[in-house]
Enzyme design. Structure first.
Site, PDB file in Angstrom:
ATOM      1  N   ASP A 135      45.187  39.056  39.049  1.00 40.17           N
ATOM      2  CA  ASP A 135      45.304  37.601  39.146  1.00 40.17           C
ATOM      3  C   ASP A 135      46.582  37.163  38.433  1.00 40.17           C
ATOM      4  O   ASP A 135      47.295  37.961  37.821  1.00 40.17           O
ATOM      5  CB  ASP A 135      44.066  36.930  38.550  1.00 40.17           C
ATOM      6  CG  ASP A 135      43.831  35.522  39.097  1.00 40.17           C
ATOM      7  OD1 ASP A 135      44.772  34.942  39.675  1.00 40.17           O
ATOM      8  OD2 ASP A 135      42.718  34.998  38.943  1.00 40.17           O
ATOM      9  N   TYR A 136      46.847  35.884  38.511  1.00 38.47           N
ATOM     10  CA  TYR A 136      48.103  35.291  38.048  1.00 38.47           C
ATOM     11  C   TYR A 136      48.372  35.626  36.581  1.00 38.47           C
ATOM     12  O   TYR A 136      47.629  35.219  35.692  1.00 38.47           O
ATOM     13  CB  TYR A 136      48.014  33.786  38.249  1.00 38.47           C
ATOM     14  CG  TYR A 136      49.320  33.040  38.223  1.00 38.47           C
ATOM     15  CD1 TYR A 136      50.055  32.846  39.391  1.00 38.47           C
ATOM     16  CD2 TYR A 136      49.820  32.517  37.048  1.00 38.47           C
ATOM     17  CE1 TYR A 136      51.247  32.139  39.385  1.00 38.47           C
ATOM     18  CE2 TYR A 136      51.014  31.812  37.021  1.00 38.47           C
ATOM     19  CZ  TYR A 136      51.725  31.622  38.199  1.00 38.47           C
ATOM     20  OH  TYR A 136      52.904  30.920  38.180  1.00 38.47           O
TER      21      TYR A 136
END
Length: 759
Positions: free
Chosen positions: A303-304
């Site tokens: 994820d980011y």
């Protein structure tokens, strides 16, 4: 579910505690059936591994690390950031997030194809959660339709629009099970139930990817967030999760497994930690379950900035250590942070990451690009984008799906649908005119300028009536804030009208990521506005726009009609008007439980019975001040007509392990108009070797009946539908008695029992 957990020695064990021992019955026939069901389907066209070998041999270390790096662009415009064009020309960017639009992605792609030495195409990814430009209801709303064909259709349209705009990788579906509505991202999933969540996950993957990965007009899906992100402590986003392995396997894993069985092209790890290990490097969920048990060999994306955040988690001392941990754990592509690119060469030189592991990750992302056909067709046809985006068919589908997703929570005195002779309608409330809120969070490339507001939709529909009623509007108050300056005008408009449509809820920026809330009450002065309007004595119908269950006890007790619209998307106003005027009969059902107060959370229907189940006796498991009953139960939803369920029948009173049971029930529309009912089947294992929920959803069907029409609905239960994870976390089915309940929600219904016996 994994083969290792389900199949012991190639066969399924059936267990039931009997006296002092355990009875085990093993059937090879059932094992064969299960092996077939659990086989992961092959997806995509054939990939020439020798071509991949040759390409990987010609790549430098910098080229390889570039493929493992997903670079961010400007989140609003998608424009490249400083230095990215140079890296593109060197062939050292594998994918982008946020870059979109056919002309723009083609321009970026030309740099990669025409300037880089190896001409490896770029993959463009984007958060297409519930539509690309034509925005459909938020996922929790679509789950309220209990209509898998509608969910698949919405996902397919999102894929067509996204792929036409150059986006070939979408970070959806989000399939996190969530039992705490304080968590803002609950709006992005399908609610609290693993069975409904699994069905929705598979439907979304099918819609996004098509029959095979790489099918024209479709995209690669990325199921997220692996795993237990929705179990964050206190409902606080990004927070720690503490979940037992049995609960992981029985509640949180199934929707991900369903996505995998549907052929999903990639996984995204979660931002939370789980049992002391961040999900990005979790040895059990990522290494043991996903890679070994489930044998997933596709791309796993962080994820980011999740790789860099391993430092904040306190498990990596610096960026180099974070990159090493993530690569060794099985992360193939790093989103946004650049730990792989900055430290990968050093890790290789020092022997901290092997060349084989680097090549494995590169192979996975290149294989995905090949399956998508990017090497053969890297550019998109700009004319297709113009024809596809916001076309009439897409907008019509968005309107229809939105109508199917709304849930009628109350309709005392049949306030709705609006009567044909109504002469004047007051539309009041802050949610009626804001074009941004109906889009909800993560609205991709949706534009508020293209949203049909509630007021606009009601006015347009009213104008089409034989005797068009007058529609007047007053905001009353802002969605958030303490001012009541607009109350007087709202009261005046209400008094001068025959009926009031009160549009209230929570603004979209209070829902979604980083929007956890400690209170689930209506924000600002909206409750006070509702109470003031109630004082006029006018008939009132509330339309709720919100991203989570709200604690609306006073509204539920005092306002005669309530329509839960969630965030309906681009066609919000038209879809709401369709229901208010009776052109569409609401048939949605809640995919999660509405608590009376935040103090009841977590509150979900498939809870354990406990040794002292809630009752009138003081010393039982309940809240002494409010009890355990929800405001609205899972699966609840009303209609403008009425349905009757009777004649529940089982094909047998006993079935052998490996057999199947047919369950039938008759449904009749006993009301005045055609409508939809969602028939729901629940099971309870009455005695087991570990505690089991009071009931579990195991089947549902949404049907449409004309007035007076009667139909038989049939369900088939397989032996594996009766299974669970035992004390050793092995999937098993135990002999004994089960209760079947069929009804229109998780409360009440018709009951019957059967027994599973040795073959």
């Amino acid at each position: 579910m994994s083969r290792q957990s389900l199949l012991a020695g190639g066969e399924l064990a059936a267990n039931r505690a009997e006296g002092s021992g355990r009875l085990r019955s093993i059937t090879a026939a059932l094992a064969s059936v299960l092996a077939t069901i659990l086989a992961v389907p092959a997806s995509g066209a054939e990939v020439d591994e020798r071509t991949l070998d040759d390409l990987i041999r010609r790549m430098s270390v910098a080229d390889k690390l570039g493929q493992l790096q997903q670079f961010g662009t400007d989140g609003n415009t998608g424009e490249l950031l400083k230095g990215q064009e140079e890296l593109l020309a060197q062939g050292q960017i594998g994918s982008f997030i946020n870059a979109r639009g056919a002309r723009y992605t083609n321009r970026i792609q030309r740099i990669a194809i025409e300037s880089s030495p190896l001409k490896i195409p770029v993959l463009f990814g984007y958060d297409v959660i519930h539509g690309y430009r034509t925005i459909f209801p938020a996922p929790l709303g679509m789950a309220s339709s209990w209509d898998m064909k509608a969910i698949e259709q919405a996902s397919a349209i999102a894929a067509r629009e996204a792929s036409a705009a150059g986006v070939r990788w979408v970070f959806a579906p989000m399939v996190d099970i969530a039992r705490d509505p304080r968590w803002g991202r609950i709006i992005e999933g399908a609610g609290e139930d693993p069975y409904l969540g699994s069905r929705a996950a598979a439907a979304q993957v099918r819609g996004l990817q098509g029959a095979t990965l790489g099918e024209p007009g479709h995209v690669a899906a990325c199921v997220k967030h692996w795993v237990a992100y929705g179990a964050a402590e206190g409902g606080r986003d990004y927070n720690s999760s503490e979940v037992s392995e049995r609960t992981l396997r029985g509640v949180y894993f199934p929707p991900f497994r369903a996505a995998l069985d549907a052929g999903v092209g990639s996984f995204m790890t979660a931002l939370n930690e789980l049992d002391g290990e961040p999900a990005t490097v979790n040895s059990f969920t990522l290494g043991q379950v996903l890679r070994k048990e489930w044998k997933f060999d596709g791309v796993v994306l962080s994820d980011y900035q999740a790789v860099e955040q391993l430092i904040d988690h306190g498990v990596a001392k610096d960026g180099e250590a974070a990159a090493q941990m993530a690569l060794k754990a099985g992360i193939d592509v790093e989103e946004q942070s650049e730990m792989f690119r900055k430290h990968g060469a050093t890790l290789l030189q020092e022997g901290k990451v092997s060349q084989a592991r680097l090549d494995q990750a590169v192979r996975r992302i290149l294989r995905l690009k090949m399956k998508l056909g990017l090497f053969e067709k890297p550019y998109v046809d700009e004319a297709i984008e113009h024809a596809e985006i916001l076309c009439a068919g897409n907008l019509a589908a968005a309107r229809e799906v939105a109508g199917r997703s709304m849930v009628l929570l109350r309709n005392e005195g049949e306030i709705l649908p609006l009567k044909p002779d109504v002469q004047s309608i007051a539309v009041i409330g802050p949610m009626a005119v804001n074009p941004q809120d109906p889009l909800g969070p993560w609205f991709a490339d949706g534009k508020k300028e293209e949203t049909v507001t509630l007021l606009a939709g009601i006015k347009a529909r009213a104008a089409k009536a034989p005797n068009p009623p007058k529609v007047a509007y007053a905001k009353g108050c802002e969605a958030v804030g303490d001012s009541r300056e607009g109350f007087d005008e709202a009261l005046r408009v209400a008094r001068e009208s025959d009926v009031v449509i009160l549009a209230i809820g929570e603004p979209s920026d209070q829902s979604g990521e980083a929007a956890s809330l400690a209170s689930l009450d209506l924000p600002g002065q909206q409750l006070a506005l509702a109470q003031a309007i109630k004082g006029t004595g006018k008939p009132i119908a509330v339309v709720l726009l919100n991203g989570r269950p709200l604690t609306i006890g006073w509204v539920a007790e005092n306002i005669p009609a309530i329509l839960e619209a969630w965030y309906p998307g681009s066609q919000a106003g038209n879809a709401v008007a369709d229901i208010l005027f009776g052109d569409v009969n609401p048939g949605g059902k809640l995919p999660l439980t509405f608590p009376k107060t935040v103090g009841q959370i977590p509150l979900y229907y498939n809870h354990m019975n406990t040794g002292r189940p809630a009752g009138d006796f003081k010393y039982t498991s309940k809240y002494a001040d409010i009890g355990n009953q929800p405001l609205y139960s899972f699966g609840f939803g009303l209609s403008y007509t009425r349905f009757k369920l009777d004649n529940l029948a089982l094909s047998a009173k006993t079935i052998p392990v490996g057999g199947r049971l047919e369950v039938s029930v008759e449904v009749e529309n006993v009301g005045p108009r055609a409508g939809d009912e969602v028939v729901q089947l629940y099971l309870r294992d009455e005695v087991a070797s570990v505690t089991r929920p009071v009931k579990e959803l195991r089947g549902f069907e949404r049907i449409r009946l004309e007035p007076g029409e009667r139909r038989t609905v049939r369900f088939t239960l397989e032996t594996m539908d009766l299974g669970f994870y035992d004390r050793e976390n092995r999937f098993c089915v135990e002999l004994g008695r089960f209760k079947v309940t069929v009804g229109d929600s998780s409360e009440g219904g018709l009951d019957a029992t059967f027994e599973l016996v040795r073959r």
